[in-house]
Write a protein that holds these residues in place. Sequence first.
Motif, PDB file in Angstrom:
ATOM      1  N   ILE A 319      -1.284  -4.227   8.267  1.00  0.00           N
ATOM      2  CA  ILE A 319      -2.507  -5.191   7.968  1.00  0.00           C
ATOM      3  C   ILE A 319      -3.173  -4.613   6.901  1.00  0.00           C
ATOM      4  O   ILE A 319      -3.823  -3.256   7.134  1.00  0.00           O
ATOM      5  CB  ILE A 319      -3.325  -5.431   9.162  1.00  0.00           C
ATOM      6  N   ALA A 320      -3.650  -5.180   6.057  1.00  0.00           N
ATOM      7  CA  ALA A 320      -4.874  -4.739   5.067  1.00  0.00           C
ATOM      8  C   ALA A 320      -6.050  -5.148   5.568  1.00  0.00           C
ATOM      9  O   ALA A 320      -6.332  -6.372   4.930  1.00  0.00           O
ATOM     10  CB  ALA A 320      -4.178  -5.085   3.558  1.00  0.00           C
ATOM     11  N   PHE A 321      -6.736  -4.628   6.082  1.00  0.00           N
ATOM     12  CA  PHE A 321      -8.215  -4.935   6.498  1.00  0.00           C
ATOM     13  C   PHE A 321      -9.069  -5.023   5.497  1.00  0.00           C
ATOM     14  O   PHE A 321      -9.015  -4.223   4.417  1.00  0.00           O
ATOM     15  CB  PHE A 321      -8.875  -4.059   7.645  1.00  0.00           C
ATOM     16  N   SER A 322     -10.060  -5.714   5.345  1.00  0.00           N
ATOM     17  CA  SER A 322     -11.186  -5.686   4.504  1.00  0.00           C
ATOM     18  C   SER A 322     -12.395  -5.191   5.320  1.00  0.00           C
ATOM     19  O   SER A 322     -12.692  -5.547   6.499  1.00  0.00           O
ATOM     20  CB  SER A 322     -11.419  -6.895   3.675  1.00  0.00           C
ATOM     21  N   VAL A 323     -13.339  -4.605   4.633  1.00  0.00           N
ATOM     22  CA  VAL A 323     -14.473  -3.911   5.365  1.00  0.00           C
ATOM     23  C   VAL A 323     -15.577  -4.878   5.026  1.00  0.00           C
ATOM     24  O   VAL A 323     -16.118  -4.909   3.706  1.00  0.00           O
ATOM     25  CB  VAL A 323     -14.909  -2.691   4.861  1.00  0.00           C
ATOM     26  N   MET A 354      -7.221   1.855   6.832  1.00  0.00           N
ATOM     27  CA  MET A 354      -7.061   0.288   7.334  1.00  0.00           C
ATOM     28  C   MET A 354      -7.082  -0.733   6.443  1.00  0.00           C
ATOM     29  O   MET A 354      -6.488  -1.724   6.485  1.00  0.00           O
ATOM     30  CB  MET A 354      -8.437   0.072   8.427  1.00  0.00           C
ATOM     31  N   MET A 355      -7.414  -0.458   5.293  1.00  0.00           N
ATOM     32  CA  MET A 355      -7.391  -1.254   4.175  1.00  0.00           C
ATOM     33  C   MET A 355      -6.218  -1.166   3.399  1.00  0.00           C
ATOM     34  O   MET A 355      -5.871  -2.267   2.736  1.00  0.00           O
ATOM     35  CB  MET A 355      -8.732  -0.945   2.933  1.00  0.00           C
ATOM     36  N   ALA A 356      -5.508  -0.070   3.610  1.00  0.00           N
ATOM     37  CA  ALA A 356      -4.117  -0.021   2.860  1.00  0.00           C
ATOM     38  C   ALA A 356      -3.239  -0.940   3.507  1.00  0.00           C
ATOM     39  O   ALA A 356      -3.300  -1.324   4.770  1.00  0.00           O
ATOM     40  CB  ALA A 356      -3.611   1.282   3.043  1.00  0.00           C
ATOM     41  N   PRO A 357      -2.478  -1.584   2.970  1.00  0.00           N
ATOM     42  CA  PRO A 357      -1.130  -2.701   3.226  1.00  0.00           C
ATOM     43  C   PRO A 357      -0.162  -1.855   4.398  1.00  0.00           C
ATOM     44  O   PRO A 357       0.890  -2.590   4.218  1.00  0.00           O
ATOM     45  CB  PRO A 357      -0.753  -3.254   2.142  1.00  0.00           C
ATOM     46  N   HIS A 358      -0.340  -0.945   4.592  1.00  0.00           N
ATOM     47  CA  HIS A 358       0.569  -0.032   5.678  1.00  0.00           C
ATOM     48  C   HIS A 358       0.078   0.222   6.940  1.00  0.00           C
ATOM     49  O   HIS A 358      -1.188   0.501   6.968  1.00  0.00           O
ATOM     50  CB  HIS A 358       1.283   1.095   4.833  1.00  0.00           C
ATOM     51  N   ALA A 383     -11.603  -3.970  12.605  1.00  0.00           N
ATOM     52  CA  ALA A 383     -10.509  -4.973  13.039  1.00  0.00           C
ATOM     53  C   ALA A 383     -11.213  -6.245  13.515  1.00  0.00           C
ATOM     54  O   ALA A 383     -10.668  -7.467  13.148  1.00  0.00           O
ATOM     55  CB  ALA A 383      -9.507  -4.102  13.934  1.00  0.00           C
ATOM     56  N   VAL A 384     -12.076  -6.232  14.394  1.00  0.00           N
ATOM     57  CA  VAL A 384     -12.686  -7.326  14.969  1.00  0.00           C
ATOM     58  C   VAL A 384     -13.269  -8.332  13.721  1.00  0.00           C
ATOM     59  O   VAL A 384     -13.114  -9.616  13.823  1.00  0.00           O
ATOM     60  CB  VAL A 384     -13.780  -7.039  15.884  1.00  0.00           C
ATOM     61  N   GLU A 385     -13.922  -7.837  12.728  1.00  0.00           N
ATOM     62  CA  GLU A 385     -14.527  -8.411  11.769  1.00  0.00           C
ATOM     63  C   GLU A 385     -13.242  -9.301  10.870  1.00  0.00           C
ATOM     64  O   GLU A 385     -13.567 -10.229  10.335  1.00  0.00           O
ATOM     65  CB  GLU A 385     -14.981  -7.305  10.695  1.00  0.00           C
TER      66      GLU A 385
END
Length: 767
Positions: A319-323, A354-358, A383-385
């Motif tokens: 998952i690539a999260f965004s902040v 967390m932002m990386a797609p791995h 993650a919740v965001e």
Amino acid sequence: MPVMKRSEDGSLLIPADLLGPLGLAPGDRVAVEADAEGRLVLTRSAAREPSVEVSLRQAIARKNLETPMQFIKGVGPKMAEILARKGIVTVEDALYLLPNRYEDRRQVVPMNRLRPGETCVFAGEVVSADVVTTKGGRRFFEVMARDASGVMSFKWFNYHAAFMRKAWQPGRRGIFTGQVTQYGLQREVHHPDVDWLAEGETVEAAMARDPVGFGRLVPVYPLTEGLNQKALRKVMKEVVDRFAPCVESALPARVIRERALLPLAEALGAVHFPAADADPRALEEGRDPAHRTLVFDEFFFLELGLALKRRGVTLEPGIAFSVNHTYTKPLLKLLPFALTEAQRRVLAEIKADMMAPHPMHRLVQGDVGCGKTLVALLAALVAVENGYQVAIMAPTEILAEQHYLNIHRWCEQLGVTVALLTSSLKGKAKAGALERVARGEVQIVIGTHAVIQDKVEFHRLGLGIVDEQHRFGVLQRGLLRKKGENPDILVMTATPIPRTLAMTVFGDLSLSVIDELPPGRTPVETKICTDSRRRQVYGIIRDEVAAGHQAYVIYPLVEESEKSELKAATQMAEHLANDVFPDLRLGVLHGRMKPEEKEAVMRSFKGREIDILVSTTVIEVGIDVPNATVMVIEHAERFGLSQLHQLRGRVGRGSATSRCILMASDRLSDDGVKRLRVMESTTDGFRIAEADLEIRGPGDFLGTRQAGIPDFRVANILRDGRILEEARAEAFDLAERDPELRAPGHEPLREELARRWGGRLELAGVA
Ligand code: ADP
Ligand code: MG
């Protein structure tokens, strides 16, 4: 027809579009030969497909290394049995039994030049030999010997007088080996080895008779109770001469060249029977090229396994999260304090992952009280965001509950839903909670291993956080991963692990270290006390309680004698309750109690209904009772230093000055005291861990065996940290470029890797 060119080094460059038709791939080696009719024949050479002869030769070499020791000349049934007890069964085992020191027997030293502290070879004639009785009544056997330069005294304190008199007859000549000691002006050698000269024989001729024992640096082997060094040495010479050449390096030739390593066979030879010009100090300290080679080889395969394991994870899509700061910013505003520099840095590392797609696979390491929980919460909020759920796993119910209380407190104000899931949750309440988790109504789930049970289904798990990692196996980490689709994983540990050890134990995880405590903490004052001062210690407890604080008294539980220890702990509690503190409120906590009972006691201690908690070590790592300001640890010498550090971390969590008293036996050895002094002198978990590691060795330190890490044969992770880093860099680089180990010259790597890791590579796999 494309034109072929020559490259600068003279090799032929084949255009890419010709490779296919010729049946070649880039990197292949080819041989060109003319056949009977003069046509050129192109064959792929051994580098890609090992030829039958090469594999056969390797197989024979491997088979040879499995030769049982009892087949070696000079190894009788008794010696074979003693060796087997030390784990030395095959000649390969023996090759890796390295000397722990060397005696310099290259030259015969004149007696007047023998220096105290050195082990030397000298030669001479017996002048006198007899029992001597000192004024104090002590007896020993003394021999005086002389050579052209001077005299030397030999002494034995355990001896058979008749036998000694017969052997050490005046006039007899011999070659002597021993360590020189000095008492006042007198130099002497205690129980030297002797090789007698035959009538008229020269020293040179006698030494030539034993080329293994003289005229060289002679190996001295460890772990050989019941074995005679001289006999073992002869056996080892035989093993090394015959079998070391069978050991082939599986490392790529390029690595051997660039890292200036020796061929393994040569390194083994040099370590057992060093060249005449070798530096004995460098050998003993493991600094010479031969040791370097063996250590590098060992680390390389460990790190290669870890690198491939890690690659397996990091290459998967994740998952690539965004902040977007929806919750993290408001939380930081709510906090009554600012993040420490270290917390900020580690959080940035986590966010980048967390932002990386791995999938993230990161270990956060930080001393007790450094604020890991907060960092974990901030990661959870990211993650919740992003609309994902988070699972937080703690090793015990008490810890899970504590996390829940801490986290819930903040999340309530942010409008984030948190649920506690433990095995004590029953019936309808449980069904309801599971339901809400499955529907995605709960954003953060906190629990024990109950979180990863089959029944628990997440709506959309994006991040798994595992607290106090070393209590969980790799297996649990894997199960947690399976609850979502490649969720990010964050592992937190309060055990400060020296960096080199962390690289081996958690080598498949990226490492973040919170190396700073929040400001305003007063370090716990630590003192070693002996039984004779027990009354004063009780006085301290009484004073603290009078001041409104609470105290811990900790008892060790040693497994094999658990019953009697438990009795000691409960008796101690009774004694304290009845005789010492009849007016105070005592609680008892031990491992035999039911979880509910333990919970109840812990809760009353937290709620200040108990003044003194007498506990075995079940007192949890991570438990937070800021009002507890004194901890007395009984039989402190029985604990590992890191464990003492963990225990001590239970106090000093509030603003008041806290104390930790280590009760030790009056009869504690000097070494034991020295060890405990480390606790008095520092509160730095890393320094303590290093001291602990030095004393106990890595095997005991974290139960590395459970972690699926192969044991080291020659490497010493404290001494060889630099080589570890080099081997790691090389292994990770190789895993990056050739993850399947199929490039030319890499075939032996695959086989060797499988051999060293056995089945463990898969077993220890992260998922
Ligand atoms: P641990 O790393 O042992 O899990 P905790 O997360 O339990 O440590 O933190 C210990 C205490 O320090 C908690 O009460 C927490 O609120 C507090 N704390 C955390 N970060 C900071 C900070 N930056 N400044 C001040 N106090 C902090
Ligand atoms: Mg914690």
